[in-house]
Design a protein around this motif. Structure first.
Motif, PDB file in Angstrom:
ATOM      1  N   LEU A   1       0.827  -1.212   0.000  1.00 51.34           N
ATOM      2  CA  LEU A   1       0.000   0.000   0.000  1.00 51.34           C
ATOM      3  C   LEU A   1       0.859   1.258   0.000  1.00 51.34           C
ATOM      4  CD1 LEU A   1      -2.764  -1.087   2.537  1.00 51.34           C
ATOM      5  CD2 LEU A   1      -3.160  -0.425   0.154  1.00 51.34           C
ATOM      6  N   GLU A   2       1.909   1.250   0.813  1.00 52.10           N
ATOM      7  CA  GLU A   2       2.746   2.448   0.899  1.00 52.10           C
ATOM      8  C   GLU A   2       3.548   2.651  -0.382  1.00 52.10           C
ATOM      9  OE1 GLU A   2       4.836   2.362   4.651  1.00 52.10           O
ATOM     10  OE2 GLU A   2       3.029   3.107   5.669  1.00 52.10           O
ATOM     11  N   LYS A   3       3.941   1.564  -1.023  1.00 51.70           N
ATOM     12  CA  LYS A   3       4.618   1.698  -2.320  1.00 51.70           C
ATOM     13  C   LYS A   3       3.653   2.222  -3.387  1.00 51.70           C
ATOM     14  CE  LYS A   3       8.380  -1.565  -1.632  1.00 51.70           C
ATOM     15  NZ  LYS A   3       8.903  -2.933  -1.873  1.00 51.70           N
ATOM     16  N   ALA A   4       2.360   1.978  -3.183  1.00 49.28           N
ATOM     17  CA  ALA A   4       1.342   2.489  -4.112  1.00 49.28           C
ATOM     18  C   ALA A   4       0.974   3.939  -3.806  1.00 49.28           C
ATOM     19  CB  ALA A   4       0.091   1.614  -4.055  1.00 49.28           C
ATOM     20  N   GLY A   5       1.516   4.474  -2.700  1.00 44.50           N
ATOM     21  CA  GLY A   5       1.290   5.883  -2.382  1.00 44.50           C
ATOM     22  C   GLY A   5       0.209   6.148  -1.347  1.00 44.50           C
ATOM     23  N   ILE A   6      -0.159   5.107  -0.574  1.00 47.17           N
ATOM     24  CA  ILE A   6      -1.194   5.261   0.454  1.00 47.17           C
ATOM     25  C   ILE A   6      -0.545   5.280   1.832  1.00 47.17           C
ATOM     26  CG2 ILE A   6      -3.082   4.049   1.617  1.00 47.17           C
ATOM     27  CD1 ILE A   6      -4.092   5.344  -0.794  1.00 47.17           C
ATOM     28  N   LYS A   7      -0.912   6.257   2.652  1.00 46.90           N
ATOM     29  CA  LYS A   7      -0.427   6.298   4.026  1.00 46.90           C
ATOM     30  C   LYS A   7      -1.184   5.244   4.843  1.00 46.90           C
ATOM     31  CE  LYS A   7       1.135  11.107   4.477  1.00 46.90           C
ATOM     32  NZ  LYS A   7       1.688  11.100   3.138  1.00 46.90           N
ATOM     33  N   THR A   8      -0.450   4.489   5.650  1.00 45.72           N
ATOM     34  CA  THR A   8      -1.063   3.403   6.413  1.00 45.72           C
ATOM     35  C   THR A   8      -0.616   3.423   7.865  1.00 45.72           C
ATOM     36  OG1 THR A   8       0.718   1.792   6.077  1.00 45.72           O
ATOM     37  CG2 THR A   8      -0.958   1.942   4.354  1.00 45.72           C
ATOM     38  N   ARG A   9      -1.363   2.706   8.680  1.00 42.57           N
ATOM     39  CA  ARG A   9      -0.953   2.419  10.047  1.00 42.57           C
ATOM     40  C   ARG A   9      -1.325   0.976  10.351  1.00 42.57           C
ATOM     41  NH1 ARG A   9       1.254   6.491   9.360  1.00 42.57           N
ATOM     42  NH2 ARG A   9       1.502   8.308  10.753  1.00 42.57           N
ATOM     43  N   LEU A  10      -0.384   0.256  10.949  1.00 39.44           N
ATOM     44  CA  LEU A  10      -0.616  -1.126  11.379  1.00 39.44           C
ATOM     45  C   LEU A  10      -0.772  -1.131  12.889  1.00 39.44           C
ATOM     46  CD1 LEU A  10      -0.731  -4.189  11.147  1.00 39.44           C
ATOM     47  CD2 LEU A  10       1.765  -4.220  10.888  1.00 39.44           C
ATOM     48  N   LEU A  11      -1.943  -1.572  13.356  1.00 33.60           N
ATOM     49  CA  LEU A  11      -2.234  -1.638  14.786  1.00 33.60           C
ATOM     50  C   LEU A  11      -2.393  -3.099  15.184  1.00 33.60           C
ATOM     51  CD1 LEU A  11      -2.907   1.346  14.071  1.00 33.60           C
ATOM     52  CD2 LEU A  11      -4.764   1.222  15.734  1.00 33.60           C
ATOM     53  N   SER A  12      -1.664  -3.508  16.203  1.00 33.24           N
ATOM     54  CA  SER A  12      -1.676  -4.908  16.616  1.00 33.24           C
ATOM     55  C   SER A  12      -2.344  -5.087  17.972  1.00 33.24           C
ATOM     56  CB  SER A  12      -0.242  -5.450  16.679  1.00 33.24           C
ATOM     57  OG  SER A  12      -0.219  -6.737  17.268  1.00 33.24           O
ATOM     58  N   ALA A  13      -3.105  -6.189  18.103  1.00 35.15           N
ATOM     59  CA  ALA A  13      -3.714  -6.523  19.384  1.00 35.15           C
ATOM     60  C   ALA A  13      -2.687  -7.097  20.358  1.00 35.15           C
ATOM     61  CB  ALA A  13      -4.848  -7.528  19.176  1.00 35.15           C
ATOM     62  N   ILE A  14      -1.499  -7.451  19.849  1.00 37.42           N
ATOM     63  CA  ILE A  14      -0.380  -7.894  20.679  1.00 37.42           C
ATOM     64  C   ILE A  14       0.730  -6.861  20.522  1.00 37.42           C
ATOM     65  CG2 ILE A  14       1.348  -9.699  21.060  1.00 37.42           C
ATOM     66  CD1 ILE A  14      -0.621 -11.695  19.864  1.00 37.42           C
ATOM     67  N   LYS A  15       1.296  -6.404  21.605  1.00 33.07           N
ATOM     68  CA  LYS A  15       2.294  -5.341  21.534  1.00 33.07           C
ATOM     69  C   LYS A  15       3.557  -5.799  20.816  1.00 33.07           C
ATOM     70  CE  LYS A  15       0.943  -2.557  25.533  1.00 33.07           C
ATOM     71  NZ  LYS A  15       1.390  -1.979  26.819  1.00 33.07           N
ATOM     72  N   MET A  16       3.941  -5.035  19.782  1.00 31.04           N
ATOM     73  CA  MET A  16       5.175  -5.260  19.023  1.00 31.04           C
ATOM     74  C   MET A  16       5.687  -3.886  18.619  1.00 31.04           C
ATOM     75  SD  MET A  16       4.054  -8.372  16.508  1.00 31.04           S
ATOM     76  CE  MET A  16       2.876  -9.596  17.028  1.00 31.04           C
ATOM     77  N   GLU A  17       6.176  -3.118  19.577  1.00 30.96           N
ATOM     78  CA  GLU A  17       6.460  -1.699  19.367  1.00 30.96           C
ATOM     79  C   GLU A  17       7.402  -1.404  18.210  1.00 30.96           C
ATOM     80  OE1 GLU A  17       6.466  -3.169  22.282  1.00 30.96           O
ATOM     81  OE2 GLU A  17       5.389  -1.993  23.777  1.00 30.96           O
ATOM     82  N   GLN A  18       8.295  -2.339  17.916  1.00 36.01           N
ATOM     83  CA  GLN A  18       9.275  -2.073  16.856  1.00 36.01           C
ATOM     84  C   GLN A  18       8.660  -2.070  15.456  1.00 36.01           C
ATOM     85  OE1 GLN A  18       9.742  -4.032  19.405  1.00 36.01           O
ATOM     86  NE2 GLN A  18      11.695  -3.548  20.384  1.00 36.01           N
ATOM     87  N   ILE A  19       7.508  -2.726  15.300  1.00 36.53           N
ATOM     88  CA  ILE A  19       6.961  -2.847  13.942  1.00 36.53           C
ATOM     89  C   ILE A  19       5.541  -2.308  13.795  1.00 36.53           C
ATOM     90  CG2 ILE A  19       8.433  -4.777  13.230  1.00 36.53           C
ATOM     91  CD1 ILE A  19       6.181  -6.676  13.949  1.00 36.53           C
ATOM     92  N   CYS A  20       4.815  -2.097  14.902  1.00 34.32           N
ATOM     93  CA  CYS A  20       3.454  -1.591  14.772  1.00 34.32           C
ATOM     94  C   CYS A  20       2.978  -0.957  16.076  1.00 34.32           C
ATOM     95  CB  CYS A  20       2.493  -2.716  14.360  1.00 34.32           C
ATOM     96  SG  CYS A  20       2.606  -4.200  15.363  1.00 34.32           S
ATOM     97  N   GLU A  21       1.900  -0.214  15.969  1.00 29.49           N
ATOM     98  CA  GLU A  21       1.317   0.432  17.137  1.00 29.49           C
ATOM     99  C   GLU A  21       0.400  -0.550  17.870  1.00 29.49           C
ATOM    100  OE1 GLU A  21      -0.815   3.952  16.018  1.00 29.49           O
ATOM    101  OE2 GLU A  21       0.725   4.582  14.588  1.00 29.49           O
ATOM    102  N   PRO A  22       0.226  -0.378  19.171  1.00 30.07           N
ATOM    103  CA  PRO A  22      -0.777  -1.191  19.869  1.00 30.07           C
ATOM    104  C   PRO A  22      -2.168  -0.733  19.465  1.00 30.07           C
ATOM    105  CG  PRO A  22       0.118   0.475  21.352  1.00 30.07           C
ATOM    106  CD  PRO A  22       0.922   0.553  20.080  1.00 30.07           C
ATOM    107  N   PHE A  23      -3.131  -1.653  19.473  1.00 30.85           N
ATOM    108  CA  PHE A  23      -4.492  -1.269  19.117  1.00 30.85           C
ATOM    109  C   PHE A  23      -5.101  -0.422  20.226  1.00 30.85           C
ATOM    110  CE2 PHE A  23      -9.062  -1.996  19.667  1.00 30.85           C
ATOM    111  CZ  PHE A  23      -9.508  -1.372  18.512  1.00 30.85           C
ATOM    112  N   ILE A  24      -5.477   0.795  19.869  1.00 27.53           N
ATOM    113  CA  ILE A  24      -6.242   1.687  20.741  1.00 27.53           C
ATOM    114  C   ILE A  24      -7.373   2.222  19.874  1.00 27.53           C
ATOM    115  CG2 ILE A  24      -6.223   3.809  22.102  1.00 27.53           C
ATOM    116  CD1 ILE A  24      -3.200   3.337  22.536  1.00 27.53           C
TER     117      ILE A  24
END
Length: 235
Positions: A89-112
């Motif tokens: 998606l980001e290579k296609a030019g879309i801004k994204t956010r990945l939110l995870s239900a399990i904490k993985m701070e280095q690669i995604c945000e926690p789900f809030i």
């Protein structure tokens, strides 16, 4: 556009394309292109992806693995798939956010929840990884739950068939497609749409479901425009 906010549910197997396992970059890039077309029209898009192309908890349990351990492995598989789609998606030019239900701070945000809604309001495509964060719940249930939490207008379940049929159309040539069906009719006919927990969540919260063929380019946009693609479950 017919919808303001959409929750798109993709199976992990859909990312395989024609491969027997893993992720097909061509298929992921096609999905990214279709999602970008809809997002560019101002529709807020959230996504939940399964992990069956990498690991299935139920299959691992049948092989003797502890169910809870197997399900957590499946959740990690969904994050891998989410990262692959995020990259496309980001290579296609879309801004994204990945939110995870399990904490993985280095690669995604926690789900809030409030953060997820804010990202959508800012025009970002939000991907929800790691299911619900709990074992014994499928990514179908995660999709229904997240859709309700973010107040989506509809759950779109992208599959490799073009709707809900009286039987499996890949096995039964006489299977008949439903253009529209109610939640109660799905129960009575024992049709395989989503697992029961996910399905009941949608019914109780009056959240419509559309099952459609995501592998046909342009179908996602047609649904966003309100065209009668796939099968609508409501009422």
């Amino acid at each position: 556009m017919n919808y303001k906010r959409i929750l798109l549910k993709l199976s992990g197997e859909s990312l395989m394309g024609n491969k027997p396992f893993g992720i097909d970059p061509e298929r992921v890039n096609q999905y990214a292109k279709d999602i970008k077309e809809v997002a560019d029209k101002g529709v807020e898009v959230a996504i939940v992806i399964g992990g069956g192309n990498i690991h299935r908890g139920l299959d691992a349990e049948k092989g003797g693995m502890d169910r809870v351990q197997a399900d957590y492995m499946g959740m990690l598989a969904t994050v891998i798939n989410s990262m692959a789609l995020q990259d496309a998606l980001e290579k296609a030019g879309i801004k994204t956010r990945l939110l995870s239900a399990i904490k993985m701070e280095q690669i995604c945000e926690p789900f809030i929840r409030r953060r997820a809604v804010r990202h959508l309001e800012k025009g970002r495509v939000v991907i929800f990884g790691a299911g619900t964060g709990n074992p014994y719940f499928t990514t179908d249930t995660a999709a229904s739950l997240r859709a309700i939490e973010i107040e989506a207008d509809v759950v779109l379940k992208g599959t490799r068939v073009d709707g809900i049929y009286t039987a499996d159309p890949e096995k039964d040539p006489n299977a008949v497609k439903f253009e529209k069906i109610t939640f109660n009719e799905v129960y009575k006919k024992n049709l395989n749409v989503m697992d029961m927990t996910a399905f009941t969540l949608c019914q109780e919260n009056k959240l419509p479901i559309i099952v459609f063929d995501m592998n046909k380019p342009g179908n996602f946009m047609k649904i966003a425009l309100g065209e009668p693609i796939g099968t609508l479950v409501e009422g």
